[in-house]
Design an enzyme around this catalytic site. Sequence first.
Site, short mmCIF file in Angstrom:
data_model
loop_
_atom_site.label_atom_id
_atom_site.label_comp_id
_atom_site.label_asym_id
_atom_site.label_seq_id
_atom_site.Cartn_x
_atom_site.Cartn_y
_atom_site.Cartn_z
CG HIS A 210 -2.00 1.01 1.19
ND1 HIS A 210 -3.33 0.71 1.42
CD2 HIS A 210 -1.97 2.35 0.93
CE1 HIS A 210 -4.06 1.81 1.32
NE2 HIS A 210 -3.25 2.83 1.03
CG HIS B 187 -1.63 6.32 -2.34
ND1 HIS B 187 -2.85 6.32 -2.99
CD2 HIS B 187 -1.85 5.73 -1.15
CE1 HIS B 187 -3.76 5.76 -2.22
NE2 HIS B 187 -3.18 5.39 -1.08
CG ASP C 5 -1.11 10.75 -5.95
OD1 ASP C 5 -0.96 9.83 -5.11
OD2 ASP C 5 -2.22 11.25 -6.21
N GLY D 262 -10.09 7.59 -2.25
CA GLY D 262 -10.85 8.84 -2.19
C GLY D 262 -11.52 9.04 -0.84
CG HIS E 122 -7.98 3.48 0.46
ND1 HIS E 122 -7.56 3.11 -0.78
CD2 HIS E 122 -6.93 4.10 1.06
CE1 HIS E 122 -6.28 3.50 -0.93
NE2 HIS E 122 -5.88 4.10 0.17
CD GLU F 298 -7.18 6.72 6.01
OE1 GLU F 298 -7.81 6.68 4.93
OE2 GLU F 298 -6.07 7.26 6.12
CG ASP G 37 -1.39 5.63 2.94
OD1 ASP G 37 -1.70 5.29 1.79
OD2 ASP G 37 -2.17 6.19 3.71
#
Length: 337
Positions: free
Chosen positions: A20, A22, A24, A171, A198, A201, A279
Amino acid sequence: MLVDVTGTPDFTARPKVELHVHLDCSLTRRALHRLGNPIGEAEFRRVFTAPERCDSLMDYLRAIGPSCEALQTAPALAIAMDELLRALADDGVIYAEIRFAPHTHQRGGLGLDQVMAAVTEGLAEGEAATGIKAGLLLCALRDYPPDENLKVIELAHRWRDRGVVGVDLAGDEAGHPAAANRRVFDRAHELSLPVTAHAGEAAGPDSLREVMALIAPARIGHGVRAIESDDLLAEIKARNLHLEVCPSSNIQVGVFGDYASHPVDRMSRRGLSLSINTDARTVAPLTLSLEYRRLSAAFGWQTGEFLAHNLEAVRHAFLPEEAKAGLGARLIEGWGG
Ligand SMILES: [Zn+2]
């Protein structure tokens, strides 16, 4: 400082798996340099990282904006992916699944397939340069129209076996229930695309139950708020759902007040299948080796815990079985000494 790691072992050389992370949120300074931006370390930290504890989600999102802005051209996407693989290799990661939402990289006029061509070019370069393996997860976004998300599923199908290993739901969890995207993930299942999502959280057990019922993922990104319901924990365990846990990231955005109160250790002791992940390597900023030192300092985790959770990561990786056997053997060898 989230946790004082003084005196904990250095885990950099230990082989690790990350499921996991990302793209970006993990743009490196070296990538910016290669793209002609000579940004210094202090300025890079100021612009591209968020505070260790954000006062609001806005603080966090503010740090992602400039990365997203920078990732709107083919060379930027290729170089960012290549450099992320190099950073992962420097951190001792031997296999990673890297996720991104392709439709957020079209502001410079790229088509979705052009985004994929650039990212997979960087993936191939990074793999060749480092010897590590990585797979791509394409994210549908809760706050995007389902029709746009369906395009991402079809894109993942087209690029499967060319780097894509699965799809994700990402998102705004708190503001956008998963129900709107049910048919998007029905299509993913129809195409036999592995699914992670996701949940648990920014929202609690009800959101997790909704995602499990409607999206039917094999893994859950975070899932840590399952700790609020014993029944839910039991169901996650019974269904053999794997949780991609990212402790520092949860604390950064305020899901838990401090590291000591994070439920990862309690979930581990209850026998849930979970992995440890960063993450957001740049936005945090964080390496997996540093996260392991925090777990070691906060909960006394040792080789046994780290090896077990890496083996769980491999078991639930979106990979063919024969590739898993090789990774498992490398983990056992690397943590055995
Ligand atoms: Zn995430």
